[in-house]
Design a protein around this motif. Structure first.
Motif, PDB file in Angstrom:
ATOM      1  N   ARG A  89     -15.289  -3.715   3.872  1.00  0.00           N
ATOM      2  CA  ARG A  89     -14.102  -3.639   3.323  1.00  0.00           C
ATOM      3  C   ARG A  89     -14.247  -2.312   2.509  1.00  0.00           C
ATOM      4  O   ARG A  89     -14.721  -2.366   1.508  1.00  0.00           O
ATOM      5  CB  ARG A  89     -13.540  -4.796   2.659  1.00  0.00           C
ATOM      6  CG  ARG A  89     -12.118  -4.270   2.015  1.00  0.00           C
ATOM      7  CD  ARG A  89     -11.424  -5.843   1.579  1.00  0.00           C
ATOM      8  NE  ARG A  89     -10.172  -5.452   0.747  1.00  0.00           N
ATOM      9  CZ  ARG A  89      -9.038  -5.054   1.247  1.00  0.00           C
ATOM     10  NH1 ARG A  89      -8.955  -4.735   2.692  1.00  0.00           N
ATOM     11  NH2 ARG A  89      -8.171  -4.955   0.440  1.00  0.00           N
ATOM     12  N   ALA A  90     -13.209  -1.203   2.884  1.00  0.00           N
ATOM     13  CA  ALA A  90     -13.307   0.104   2.129  1.00  0.00           C
ATOM     14  C   ALA A  90     -11.981  -0.248   0.928  1.00  0.00           C
ATOM     15  O   ALA A  90     -11.214   0.318   1.027  1.00  0.00           O
ATOM     16  CB  ALA A  90     -12.879   1.106   3.119  1.00  0.00           C
ATOM     17  N   VAL A  91     -12.702  -0.637  -0.201  1.00  0.00           N
ATOM     18  CA  VAL A  91     -11.768  -0.866  -1.467  1.00  0.00           C
ATOM     19  C   VAL A  91     -11.467   0.511  -1.897  1.00  0.00           C
ATOM     20  O   VAL A  91     -10.189   0.424  -2.315  1.00  0.00           O
ATOM     21  CB  VAL A  91     -12.247  -1.779  -2.267  1.00  0.00           C
ATOM     22  CG1 VAL A  91     -11.330  -1.935  -3.443  1.00  0.00           C
ATOM     23  CG2 VAL A  91     -12.751  -3.248  -1.761  1.00  0.00           C
ATOM     24  N   ALA A  92     -12.290   1.377  -2.027  1.00  0.00           N
ATOM     25  CA  ALA A  92     -11.850   2.569  -2.513  1.00  0.00           C
ATOM     26  C   ALA A  92     -11.107   3.404  -1.905  1.00  0.00           C
ATOM     27  O   ALA A  92     -10.081   3.983  -2.407  1.00  0.00           O
ATOM     28  CB  ALA A  92     -13.267   3.495  -3.074  1.00  0.00           C
ATOM     29  N   GLU A  93     -11.192   3.519  -0.438  1.00  0.00           N
ATOM     30  CA  GLU A  93     -10.304   4.212   0.225  1.00  0.00           C
ATOM     31  C   GLU A  93      -8.891   3.505   0.404  1.00  0.00           C
ATOM     32  O   GLU A  93      -7.876   4.146   0.439  1.00  0.00           O
ATOM     33  CB  GLU A  93     -11.006   4.447   1.738  1.00  0.00           C
ATOM     34  CG  GLU A  93     -12.099   5.103   2.058  1.00  0.00           C
ATOM     35  CD  GLU A  93     -13.260   4.521   1.453  1.00  0.00           C
ATOM     36  OE1 GLU A  93     -13.538   3.526   0.856  1.00  0.00           O
ATOM     37  OE2 GLU A  93     -14.326   4.970   1.813  1.00  0.00           O
ATOM     38  N   VAL A  94      -8.945   2.313   0.434  1.00  0.00           N
ATOM     39  CA  VAL A  94      -7.634   1.557   0.352  1.00  0.00           C
ATOM     40  C   VAL A  94      -6.617   1.885  -0.732  1.00  0.00           C
ATOM     41  O   VAL A  94      -5.809   2.251  -0.651  1.00  0.00           O
ATOM     42  CB  VAL A  94      -7.752   0.046   0.832  1.00  0.00           C
ATOM     43  CG1 VAL A  94      -6.308  -0.322   0.604  1.00  0.00           C
ATOM     44  CG2 VAL A  94      -8.324  -0.084   2.096  1.00  0.00           C
ATOM     45  N   ALA A  95      -7.636   1.888  -2.159  1.00  0.00           N
ATOM     46  CA  ALA A  95      -6.787   2.271  -3.188  1.00  0.00           C
ATOM     47  C   ALA A  95      -6.379   3.538  -3.544  1.00  0.00           C
ATOM     48  O   ALA A  95      -5.200   3.800  -3.697  1.00  0.00           O
ATOM     49  CB  ALA A  95      -7.707   1.908  -4.460  1.00  0.00           C
ATOM     50  N   LEU A  96      -7.116   4.406  -2.942  1.00  0.00           N
ATOM     51  CA  LEU A  96      -6.865   5.814  -3.255  1.00  0.00           C
ATOM     52  C   LEU A  96      -5.593   6.339  -2.122  1.00  0.00           C
ATOM     53  O   LEU A  96      -4.781   6.761  -2.431  1.00  0.00           O
ATOM     54  CB  LEU A  96      -8.178   6.742  -2.760  1.00  0.00           C
ATOM     55  CG  LEU A  96      -7.738   8.295  -3.051  1.00  0.00           C
ATOM     56  CD1 LEU A  96      -7.340   8.407  -4.343  1.00  0.00           C
ATOM     57  CD2 LEU A  96      -9.225   8.946  -2.836  1.00  0.00           C
ATOM     58  N   ALA A  97      -5.458   5.791  -0.829  1.00  0.00           N
ATOM     59  CA  ALA A  97      -4.752   5.756   0.040  1.00  0.00           C
ATOM     60  C   ALA A  97      -3.194   5.264  -0.329  1.00  0.00           C
ATOM     61  O   ALA A  97      -2.147   5.966  -0.215  1.00  0.00           O
ATOM     62  CB  ALA A  97      -4.895   5.284   1.216  1.00  0.00           C
ATOM     63  N   GLY A  98      -3.567   4.090  -1.154  1.00  0.00           N
ATOM     64  CA  GLY A  98      -2.217   3.493  -1.738  1.00  0.00           C
ATOM     65  C   GLY A  98      -1.273   4.363  -2.814  1.00  0.00           C
ATOM     66  O   GLY A  98      -0.369   4.692  -2.751  1.00  0.00           O
ATOM     67  N   VAL A  99      -2.462   4.943  -3.716  1.00  0.00           N
ATOM     68  CA  VAL A  99      -1.933   5.959  -4.494  1.00  0.00           C
ATOM     69  C   VAL A  99      -1.311   7.037  -4.049  1.00  0.00           C
ATOM     70  O   VAL A  99      -0.119   7.673  -4.477  1.00  0.00           O
ATOM     71  CB  VAL A  99      -2.991   6.539  -5.599  1.00  0.00           C
ATOM     72  CG1 VAL A  99      -2.381   7.596  -6.678  1.00  0.00           C
ATOM     73  CG2 VAL A  99      -3.276   5.229  -6.492  1.00  0.00           C
ATOM     74  N   ILE A 100      -1.909   7.811  -3.130  1.00  0.00           N
ATOM     75  CA  ILE A 100      -1.317   9.013  -2.216  1.00  0.00           C
ATOM     76  C   ILE A 100       0.032   8.555  -1.573  1.00  0.00           C
ATOM     77  O   ILE A 100       1.109   9.260  -1.499  1.00  0.00           O
ATOM     78  CB  ILE A 100      -2.384   9.270  -1.133  1.00  0.00           C
ATOM     79  CG1 ILE A 100      -3.523   9.870  -1.791  1.00  0.00           C
ATOM     80  CG2 ILE A 100      -1.662  10.351  -0.286  1.00  0.00           C
ATOM     81  CD1 ILE A 100      -4.534  10.330  -0.997  1.00  0.00           C
ATOM     82  N   THR A 101       0.049   7.139  -1.145  1.00  0.00           N
ATOM     83  CA  THR A 101       1.223   6.706  -0.256  1.00  0.00           C
ATOM     84  C   THR A 101       2.486   6.736  -1.366  1.00  0.00           C
ATOM     85  O   THR A 101       3.522   7.281  -0.984  1.00  0.00           O
ATOM     86  CB  THR A 101       1.090   5.556   0.379  1.00  0.00           C
ATOM     87  OG1 THR A 101      -0.013   5.432   1.219  1.00  0.00           O
ATOM     88  CG2 THR A 101       2.354   4.888   0.784  1.00  0.00           C
ATOM     89  N   VAL A 102       2.306   6.184  -2.652  1.00  0.00           N
ATOM     90  CA  VAL A 102       3.339   5.965  -3.514  1.00  0.00           C
ATOM     91  C   VAL A 102       3.711   7.517  -4.218  1.00  0.00           C
ATOM     92  O   VAL A 102       4.820   7.801  -4.138  1.00  0.00           O
ATOM     93  CB  VAL A 102       2.980   5.291  -4.832  1.00  0.00           C
ATOM     94  CG1 VAL A 102       3.921   5.389  -5.884  1.00  0.00           C
ATOM     95  CG2 VAL A 102       2.473   3.841  -4.201  1.00  0.00           C
ATOM     96  N   VAL A 103       2.707   8.567  -4.291  1.00  0.00           N
ATOM     97  CA  VAL A 103       3.026   9.865  -4.602  1.00  0.00           C
ATOM     98  C   VAL A 103       4.063  10.588  -3.380  1.00  0.00           C
ATOM     99  O   VAL A 103       4.856  11.144  -3.980  1.00  0.00           O
ATOM    100  CB  VAL A 103       1.854  10.515  -4.980  1.00  0.00           C
ATOM    101  CG1 VAL A 103       1.995  12.106  -5.290  1.00  0.00           C
ATOM    102  CG2 VAL A 103       0.983   9.849  -6.314  1.00  0.00           C
ATOM    103  N   LEU A 104       3.587  10.641  -2.377  1.00  0.00           N
ATOM    104  CA  LEU A 104       4.157  11.016  -1.459  1.00  0.00           C
ATOM    105  C   LEU A 104       5.661  10.535  -1.177  1.00  0.00           C
ATOM    106  O   LEU A 104       6.580  11.381  -1.000  1.00  0.00           O
ATOM    107  CB  LEU A 104       3.385  10.909  -0.111  1.00  0.00           C
ATOM    108  CG  LEU A 104       2.000  11.647   0.032  1.00  0.00           C
ATOM    109  CD1 LEU A 104       1.442  11.574   1.402  1.00  0.00           C
ATOM    110  CD2 LEU A 104       2.457  13.296  -0.074  1.00  0.00           C
TER     111      LEU A 104
END
Length: 397
Positions: A89-104
């Motif tokens: 489970r790529a926890v770091a990738e999922v978390a960072l992608a979530g931040v990018i999603t909200v920012v975009l």
């Protein structure tokens, strides 16, 4: 030679025939999961197109930042999918992608079918590797939060419904695809475990049989040898008698040991042919097995079983076959086993019972077949390779 052929030549890109069934399923799973990132690009590209029309076709810093964010999101998405297929489970990738999603979604002109698609796309990677209840919670929170970001306030019911529908399709389709791959992987691991267990049980059985056959005789030999040693100084006649019994026991133990080894070397031809067919089909090669005649002498059946086993090994190791045919017939006083496959590639020269053939496997087969007066023949015709073993029935035991 194109790039695919070069990669296959060095073993980095095996052809479809060379891949196992589970490997093909794994590749399909990887391409399916990573390919869903294209769905995430559809909405943002439409949003960027609308923004470009309003700006007269000029790229603004916000549009460039949006494109850069999508590139980073895509990389994280693919890494998370590869990790899921590998069982992590790529926890770091999922978390960072979530931040990018909200920012975009906050910085772009977000609508449901433009940048709003990023929310369900993020959920599609976040639901992998978690429990069903956690996946439901992720989809529900993603739906509500995405609707809030789109509406910039209290979400509207149509927006909630649309995002809820998308979150019910894409993330769960990914979970279903990953579930299928995990079933295939578990089945393959189970087959490997059963094979290892069977080998271990066979070794234990051989050890028990060996102990039961010769253990008593060796113990008796040890005792009588000790008695003979003690009698040698006082009673030569009794010592000689004891040593004669030791010799008899040793010959008996040797006879029993040879019988045990002969029994293990004797194999069931029909069971062996069915086994090699299963092995070929497990390796992605379709195998046709003709009916097997009954009443073959045991020595002939055993040799032909070894031919079938070694021939199948050669098909798996040295060919790119997709189809194989195994036939056994009795004609002209001989049992003839024929193995034909369509993966020969460059046909080798014909060989007929030549101990100097290519490889120790064929040399060993030739020795086994010729020991019963038979012949082993191999030949290549186009893309087909043919192996034939003919063993006479006369004089076989």
């Amino acid at each position: 030679m194109n790039m695919d052929q070069r990669l296959r030549a060095i073993g980095l890109w095996p052809s479809r025939r060379e891949r196992s069934r589970s490997e093909r399923v794994r590749r399909v799973t990887v391409w399916t999961l990573t390919g869903t990132v294209m769905l995430a690009w559809g909405g943002p590209l439409a949003g960027l197109g609308n923004t470009g029309q309003h700006n007269g076709g000029v790229l603004t810093p916000a549009m460039i930042a949006g494109l850069a964010g999508m590139v980073v999101f895509s990389v994280l998405y693919v890494r998370a999918m590869l990790a899921a297929v590998a069982g992590r489970r790529a926890v770091a990738e999922v978390a960072l992608a979530g931040v990018i999603t909200v920012v975009l979604m906050l910085t772009q002109d977000t609508e449901t079918w433009t940048w709003g698609i990023l929310g369900p796309a993020w959920a599609a990677m976040a639901v992998l590797g978690v429990t069903t209840s956690a996946a439901v919670l992720i989809c529900a929170v993603t739906t509500v939060l995405s609707a809030v970001l789109i509406s910039r306030g209290l979400p509207e019911l149509p927006v909630l419904f649309t995002l809820g529908f998308i979150c019910a399709v894409i993330p769960w389709a990914n979970r279903f695809q990953l579930w299928l791959w995990e079933i295939v992987r578990a089945a393959e691991e189970g087959e490997e475990a059963r094979a290892r267990l069977a080998v271990t049980e066979e070794r234990l059985r051989f050890a028990r049989d060996l102990h039961d056959l010769v253990g008593h005789s060796l113990s008796a030999i040890a005792v009588k040898s000790e008695v003979a040693t003690r009698l040698a100084a006082t009673d030569d006649e009794r010592a000689a008698t004891e040593m004669a019994e030791v010799r008899t026991l040793a010959r008996q133990a040797l006879h029993e040991l040879r019988g045990a080894v002969r029994g293990y070397r004797t194999v069931d031809l029909l069971a062996e042919l069915r086994g090699v067919r299963a092995v070929l089909e497990a390796g992605g090669i379709r195998c046709a097995l003709d009916p097997v005649p009954d009443g073959l002498p045991q020595d002939v059946a055993t040799v032909l079983a070894w031919v079938a086993r070694e021939g199948t090994t050669n098909v798996l190791r040295h060919s790119k076959a997709a189809h194989c045919r195994i036939g056994l017939t009795v004609r002209d006083g001989s049992a003839i086993l024929e193995i034909t496959n369509d993966g020969a590639g460059t046909p080798p020269a014909d060989r007929t019972g030549a101990p100097g053939g290519n490889g120790s496997g064929l040399t060993g087969l030739t020795e086994r077949v010729t020991s019963l007066g038979g012949t082993l023949t191999t030949r290549g015709t186009g893309d087909h390779f043919h192996l034939s073993a003919a063993v006479p029935l006369r004089g076989a035991q």
